[in-house]
Design an enzyme around this catalytic site. Structure first.
Site, PDB file in Angstrom:
ATOM      1  N   SER A 129       0.817  -1.215   0.000  1.00  0.00           N
ATOM      2  CA  SER A 129       0.000   0.000   0.000  1.00  0.00           C
ATOM      3  C   SER A 129       0.846   1.257   0.000  1.00  0.00           C
ATOM      4  O   SER A 129       1.944   1.277   0.565  1.00  0.00           O
ATOM      5  CB  SER A 129      -0.899   0.029   1.240  1.00  0.00           C
ATOM      6  OG  SER A 129      -1.604   1.264   1.275  1.00  0.00           O
ATOM      7  N   LYS A 184      -4.640  -6.594   3.390  1.00  0.00           N
ATOM      8  CA  LYS A 184      -4.628  -5.460   2.450  1.00  0.00           C
ATOM      9  C   LYS A 184      -6.061  -5.103   2.030  1.00  0.00           C
ATOM     10  O   LYS A 184      -6.393  -3.912   1.875  1.00  0.00           O
ATOM     11  CB  LYS A 184      -3.777  -5.801   1.219  1.00  0.00           C
ATOM     12  CG  LYS A 184      -3.804  -4.741   0.115  1.00  0.00           C
ATOM     13  CD  LYS A 184      -3.221  -3.414   0.592  1.00  0.00           C
ATOM     14  CE  LYS A 184      -3.010  -2.334  -0.422  1.00  0.00           C
ATOM     15  NZ  LYS A 184      -3.917  -2.007  -1.427  1.00  0.00           N
ATOM     16  N   HIS A 187      -7.527  -3.213   4.784  1.00  0.00           N
ATOM     17  CA  HIS A 187      -6.926  -1.866   4.695  1.00  0.00           C
ATOM     18  C   HIS A 187      -7.709  -1.037   3.678  1.00  0.00           C
ATOM     19  O   HIS A 187      -8.073   0.116   3.920  1.00  0.00           O
ATOM     20  CB  HIS A 187      -5.452  -1.976   4.278  1.00  0.00           C
ATOM     21  CG  HIS A 187      -4.854  -0.680   3.809  1.00  0.00           C
ATOM     22  ND1 HIS A 187      -5.109  -0.151   2.557  1.00  0.00           N
ATOM     23  CD2 HIS A 187      -4.039   0.209   4.420  1.00  0.00           C
ATOM     24  CE1 HIS A 187      -4.489   1.008   2.422  1.00  0.00           C
ATOM     25  NE2 HIS A 187      -3.821   1.238   3.545  1.00  0.00           N
ATOM     26  N   ASN A 188      -7.989  -1.612   2.516  1.00  0.00           N
ATOM     27  CA  ASN A 188      -8.678  -0.851   1.473  1.00  0.00           C
ATOM     28  C   ASN A 188     -10.124  -0.550   1.849  1.00  0.00           C
ATOM     29  O   ASN A 188     -10.632   0.527   1.535  1.00  0.00           O
ATOM     30  CB  ASN A 188      -8.608  -1.591   0.137  1.00  0.00           C
ATOM     31  CG  ASN A 188      -7.265  -1.364  -0.548  1.00  0.00           C
ATOM     32  OD1 ASN A 188      -6.252  -1.222   0.119  1.00  0.00           O
ATOM     33  ND2 ASN A 188      -7.270  -1.315  -1.859  1.00  0.00           N
ATOM     34  N   GLU A 191      -9.837   2.229   4.034  1.00  0.00           N
ATOM     35  CA  GLU A 191      -9.481   3.389   3.182  1.00  0.00           C
ATOM     36  C   GLU A 191     -10.772   4.006   2.600  1.00  0.00           C
ATOM     37  O   GLU A 191     -10.977   5.230   2.656  1.00  0.00           O
ATOM     38  CB  GLU A 191      -8.550   2.895   2.079  1.00  0.00           C
ATOM     39  CG  GLU A 191      -8.215   3.896   0.985  1.00  0.00           C
ATOM     40  CD  GLU A 191      -7.351   3.249  -0.125  1.00  0.00           C
ATOM     41  OE1 GLU A 191      -6.342   2.602   0.198  1.00  0.00           O
ATOM     42  OE2 GLU A 191      -7.700   3.394  -1.312  1.00  0.00           O
TER      43      GLU A 191
END
Ligand code: 6PG
Length: 468
Positions: A129, A184, A187-188, A191
């Site tokens: 990232s 991940k 995480h997104n 985000e």
């Protein structure tokens, strides 16, 4: 060049090129290849003083021959079928000690499948990232591999990763097979939610309080000096303050209000539903992007129902909006970490929650100061919901009245605040010992004899529905 590289990289698009330069800069010789040879040549020609650590290759055979075994080859090709195609093309060229590392934004189910497949070489998936800037100068890296493969890759990955303020590299192994790409994806999802909640506070300032883009930018810049200090708040200030090079005036006012997406946030929402792990703030953010894309329908809605009144009917200090965003952020991360706990159980990954929070502290898109406090709270008790950690409970107690006020004022004036509202509704459910699902259980038993539990434990599986 003193020795043959042990590291290779396939795919010299924006991210691949940046990552290859980062690896070379940290002292690792690297063999590179791109489907189009002209791209490889141009990349090498423009690598400046790093060029002598980079070995360009025209074919995969050449690349493999240029490397010293055991080879570690990083794939930076588009997620999905191109990854499988590259793995197939590499299969006849690699041996059992060679390792292929997919560093793209793969769906973790694909990474799991690829990791568990029988093949002639080793495979791991890593989530990277930080966009182009991160890839070039220090991304956050969420690796997913066996301890052995992690030990092999750690010197490179930790050398190229961002460093937190305490100097720790933001690269860690999350667990085997799909664990890195799963973290991940979360995480997104976060985000998307962070971005959506910031956009919602922007909407309150623009439509509810009548502030202009420069004033809104100044407000985000102030927030970035406080508890909300983060990359996304920092860039939101810059986005709001940028002027339009074409027509003059604020650029933000010229940007079409339809958000794009490549799908990683959606994967997180889908997975959360599969895991029965509630992440309503992230779901609301994904949903809001989908609604944003329906411009014509929204315009038809406004034409039919008229624009919402919008201007707030009660004073709202910007500090209340800051507190509302702070509460929304804590609630969103509490959901995200709880989802990862559920996934760890489901997929048999020993996900290390404080380590995940620490990896996210620098380099990645959701980096923020608050992740330090989250890492500390998760270290006290990694499976306790973050909203119950004393540090965050105290924050929530302080910020919740402001979140209520913002959501209520928004609802009264027709300002859409889907993510902030979802956070508040989740909080209220999570702090209510006696909820309302007893009614649902009654309904289920009424029409389907699904049974229910009684509070007093008396064993009477069904209600007297025939008699009512
Ligand atoms: C990152 C980002 C990155 C992602 C973009 C765009 O961590 O560097 O998550 O991987 O691709 O942010 O994502 P969307 O197109 O879905 O908004």
């Amino acid at each position: 060049m003193t020795s043959k590289p042990q590291i290779g990289l396939l795919g010299l698009g924006t991210m691949g090129a940046a990552l290859a330069l980062n690896i070379a800069e940290k002292g690792f010789p690297i063999a590179v290849w791109n489907r189009t040879t002209a791209v490889t040549q141009k990349f090498h020609a423009q690598a400046g003083e790093l060029a002598d650590r980079i070995v360009p290759n025209e074919t995969l055979e050449e690349l493999v021959a240029a490397m010293q075994p055991p080879r570690s080859i990083i794939l930076m090709v588009p997620a999905g079928a191109p990854v499988d195609a590259q793995l197939d093309a590499l299969a006849p060229l690699l041996g059992p000690d060679d390792l292929v590392v997919d560093a793209g934004n793969a769906n973790f189910h694909d990474t799991r499948r690829r990791s568990l497949a029988k093949r002639t070489f080793r495979f791991m998936g890593i989530g990277v990232s930080g966009g182009e800037e991160g890839a070039r100068h220090g991304p956050a890296i969420m690796a997913g591999g066996t301890p052995e493969d992690w030990v092999r890759m750690a010197p490179v990955l930790q050398a190229i990763a961002a460093r937190a303020e305490d100097g720790t590299p933001c690269a860690a192994n999350m667990g085997p097979d799909g664990a890195g790409h799963f973290v991940k994806a979360v995480h997104n999802g976060i985000e998307y939610a962070d971005m959506q909640m910031i956009a919602e506070t922007y909407g309150v300032m623009r439509d509810g309080l009548g502030l202009n883009a420069a004033e809104i930018g100044a407000c985000f810049a102030r927030w970035n000096a406080g508890v909300l200090r983060s990359y996304l708040v920092e860039i939101s200030a810059k986005v709001a303050q940028a002027s339009d090079p074409v027509a003059g005036g604020p650029l933000l006012d010229m940007i079409v209000d339809a958000a794009g997406q490549k799908g990683t946030g959606r994967w997180t929402a889908i997975e959360a539903l599969q895991l029965a792990a509630p992440i309503p703030v992230i779901e609301a953010a994904v949903c809001a992007r989908n609604v944003s894309a329906r411009r014509a329908e929204r315009a038809a809605g406004e034409a039919l129902f008229g624009p919402a009144p919008q201007a707030l009917t009660a004073p709202l200090p910007l500090s209340d909006l800051e507190d509302a965003l702070t509460a929304g952020k804590i609630l969103c991360y509490a959901q995200g970490f709880a989802m990862m706990t559920a996934a760890g159980r489901e997929f048999d990954w020993a996900l290390d929650m404080p380590a995940i929070a620490r990896v996210w502290r620098a380099g990645c898109i959701i980096r923020s100061d608050m992740l330090n406090d989250m890492a500390a709270a998760l270290a006290e008790d990694p499976t306790r919901n973050l909203m119950l950690a004393p540090f965050f409970a105290e924050h929530l107690n302080r910020c919740l009245p402001a979140l209520r006020k913002v959501v209520a004022l928004g609802a009264l004036q027709g300002l859409a605040l889907p993510a902030l509202s979802a956070g508040l509704a989740w909080f209220d459910m999570m702090r209510t010992a006696r909820g309302t699902a007893n009614m649902i259980q009654g309904q289920r038993d009424f029409f389907g004899l699904h049974g229910f539990e009684r509070l007093d434990g008396v064993d009477r599986p069904h209600g007297p529905w025939a008699q009512v």
